[in-house]
Write a protein that holds these residues in place. Structure first.
Motif, PDB file in Angstrom:
ATOM      1  N   ASP A 154       0.830  -1.208   0.000  1.00 23.10           N
ATOM      2  CA  ASP A 154       0.000   0.000   0.000  1.00 23.10           C
ATOM      3  C   ASP A 154       0.865   1.259   0.000  1.00 23.10           C
ATOM      4  OD1 ASP A 154      -2.281  -1.542  -0.005  1.00 23.10           O
ATOM      5  OD2 ASP A 154      -2.620  -1.357   2.165  1.00 23.10           O
ATOM      6  N   GLN A 155       1.925   1.231   0.788  1.00 18.13           N
ATOM      7  CA  GLN A 155       2.836   2.384   0.826  1.00 18.13           C
ATOM      8  C   GLN A 155       3.523   2.575  -0.523  1.00 18.13           C
ATOM      9  OE1 GLN A 155       5.400   1.361   4.059  1.00 18.13           O
ATOM     10  NE2 GLN A 155       3.982   2.077   5.631  1.00 18.13           N
ATOM     11  N   ALA A 156       3.936   1.476  -1.132  1.00 16.01           N
ATOM     12  CA  ALA A 156       4.586   1.546  -2.439  1.00 16.01           C
ATOM     13  C   ALA A 156       3.607   2.056  -3.497  1.00 16.01           C
ATOM     14  CB  ALA A 156       5.125   0.176  -2.832  1.00 16.01           C
ATOM     15  N   ALA A 157       2.352   1.622  -3.425  1.00 15.05           N
ATOM     16  CA  ALA A 157       1.344   2.072  -4.387  1.00 15.05           C
ATOM     17  C   ALA A 157       1.117   3.577  -4.269  1.00 15.05           C
ATOM     18  CB  ALA A 157       0.045   1.309  -4.173  1.00 15.05           C
ATOM     19  N   GLU A 158       1.124   4.090  -3.049  1.00 18.64           N
ATOM     20  CA  GLU A 158       0.952   5.536  -2.865  1.00 18.64           C
ATOM     21  C   GLU A 158       2.131   6.301  -3.458  1.00 18.64           C
ATOM     22  OE1 GLU A 158      -0.503   9.135  -2.158  1.00 18.64           O
ATOM     23  OE2 GLU A 158      -1.606   7.251  -1.989  1.00 18.64           O
ATOM     24  N   LEU A 159       3.348   5.788  -3.273  1.00 12.38           N
ATOM     25  CA  LEU A 159       4.518   6.416  -3.878  1.00 12.38           C
ATOM     26  C   LEU A 159       4.408   6.436  -5.395  1.00 12.38           C
ATOM     27  CD1 LEU A 159       7.465   4.980  -1.765  1.00 12.38           C
ATOM     28  CD2 LEU A 159       6.794   7.365  -1.952  1.00 12.38           C
ATOM     29  N   VAL A 160       3.945   5.328  -5.970  1.00 13.75           N
ATOM     30  CA  VAL A 160       3.808   5.233  -7.423  1.00 13.75           C
ATOM     31  C   VAL A 160       2.757   6.226  -7.912  1.00 13.75           C
ATOM     32  CG1 VAL A 160       3.012   3.721  -9.293  1.00 13.75           C
ATOM     33  CG2 VAL A 160       4.668   2.890  -7.632  1.00 13.75           C
ATOM     34  N   ARG A 161       1.643   6.343  -7.216  1.00  6.19           N
ATOM     35  CA  ARG A 161       0.593   7.298  -7.621  1.00  6.19           C
ATOM     36  C   ARG A 161       1.123   8.732  -7.605  1.00  6.19           C
ATOM     37  NH1 ARG A 161      -2.825   3.546  -5.177  1.00  6.19           N
ATOM     38  NH2 ARG A 161      -2.591   4.399  -3.078  1.00  6.19           N
ATOM     39  N   ARG A 162       1.888   9.079  -6.563  1.00  5.55           N
ATOM     40  CA  ARG A 162       2.444  10.425  -6.488  1.00  5.55           C
ATOM     41  C   ARG A 162       3.459  10.672  -7.596  1.00  5.55           C
ATOM     42  NH1 ARG A 162       4.892  11.572  -1.009  1.00  5.55           N
ATOM     43  NH2 ARG A 162       4.780   9.352  -0.655  1.00  5.55           N
ATOM     44  N   ALA A 163       4.280   9.666  -7.892  1.00  2.00           N
ATOM     45  CA  ALA A 163       5.297   9.818  -8.935  1.00  2.00           C
ATOM     46  C   ALA A 163       4.659   9.929 -10.313  1.00  2.00           C
ATOM     47  CB  ALA A 163       6.274   8.650  -8.899  1.00  2.00           C
ATOM     48  N   LEU A 164       3.580   9.205 -10.535  1.00  2.00           N
ATOM     49  CA  LEU A 164       2.908   9.260 -11.832  1.00  2.00           C
ATOM     50  C   LEU A 164       2.319  10.643 -12.101  1.00  2.00           C
ATOM     51  CD1 LEU A 164       1.129   5.809 -12.101  1.00  2.00           C
ATOM     52  CD2 LEU A 164       2.763   6.770 -13.711  1.00  2.00           C
ATOM     53  N   ARG A 165       1.863  11.323 -11.072  1.00  2.00           N
ATOM     54  CA  ARG A 165       1.277  12.656 -11.255  1.00  2.00           C
ATOM     55  C   ARG A 165       2.290  13.659 -11.770  1.00  2.00           C
ATOM     56  NH1 ARG A 165      -2.182  12.494  -5.876  1.00  2.00           N
ATOM     57  NH2 ARG A 165      -0.110  12.143  -5.081  1.00  2.00           N
ATOM     58  N   THR A 166       3.556  13.498 -11.376  1.00  2.00           N
ATOM     59  CA  THR A 166       4.583  14.466 -11.759  1.00  2.00           C
ATOM     60  C   THR A 166       5.428  14.013 -12.934  1.00  2.00           C
ATOM     61  OG1 THR A 166       6.160  13.562 -10.175  1.00  2.00           O
ATOM     62  CG2 THR A 166       4.718  15.327  -9.398  1.00  2.00           C
ATOM     63  N   MET A 167       5.194  12.832 -13.455  1.00  2.00           N
ATOM     64  CA  MET A 167       5.987  12.289 -14.549  1.00  2.00           C
ATOM     65  C   MET A 167       5.513  12.858 -15.888  1.00  2.00           C
ATOM     66  SD  MET A 167       7.044   8.326 -14.969  1.00  2.00           S
ATOM     67  CE  MET A 167       7.798   8.317 -13.368  1.00  2.00           C
ATOM     68  N   PRO A 168       6.424  13.184 -16.797  1.00  2.00           N
ATOM     69  CA  PRO A 168       6.025  13.703 -18.103  1.00  2.00           C
ATOM     70  C   PRO A 168       5.148  12.699 -18.864  1.00  2.00           C
ATOM     71  CG  PRO A 168       8.400  13.891 -17.800  1.00  2.00           C
ATOM     72  CD  PRO A 168       7.870  13.106 -16.650  1.00  2.00           C
ATOM     73  N   SER A 169       4.183  13.207 -19.597  1.00  2.58           N
ATOM     74  CA  SER A 169       3.235  12.325 -20.291  1.00  2.58           C
ATOM     75  C   SER A 169       3.774  11.805 -21.616  1.00  2.58           C
ATOM     76  CB  SER A 169       1.918  13.054 -20.527  1.00  2.58           C
ATOM     77  OG  SER A 169       2.150  14.211 -21.305  1.00  2.58           O
TER      78      SER A 169
END
Length: 115
Positions: free
Chosen positions: A60-75
């Motif tokens: 769950d903690q790793a999934a939250e990190l991934v969600r946050r990183a995806l928001r700031t990653m170039p499309s």
């Protein structure tokens, strides 16, 4: 050090032995390596149910990190590059490769896109 000062080897050995015994009386972990092992006193290590909940919490903690990183990653990144960056992020944070790949795969399968 004692030999340089002219003391015999047997006396130096006796002094060191006494110092170690005194340290063991003050701190039992100094003489017993198993006592300082965190896994030996960890209840999750002996209880499989607690271990499973710990794994679930980690994911769950790793999934939250991934969600946050995806928001700031170039499309404009390719899928492989996004996957590699996210798995690398989790690896640098200390997550195992199996947890990292599973979490990233699930996040990308849920339709979460960069940007």
């Amino acid at each position: 050090m004692l030999a340089r000062r002219g003391y015999g080897q047997s006396l130096a050995y006796a002094v060191v032995k006494d110092e170690l015994a005194a340290a063991a009386e003050v701190d039992p972990a100094a003489s017993d390596p198993a006592a300082s092992d965190p896994a030996a006193s960890d209840p999750a290590a002996s209880d499989p149910a607690a271990s499973e909940s710990g794994t679930e919490e980690t994911a769950d903690q790793a999934a939250e990190l991934v969600r946050r990183a995806l928001r700031t990653m170039p499309s404009n990144l390719t899928g492989d590059k996004v996957r590699n960056r996210l798995v690398g992020l989790l690896a640098r944070r200390g997550y195992s490769s199996s947890v990292a790949y599973a979490v990233v795969k699930a996040a990308l399968a849920d339709g979460e896109a960069p940007g």
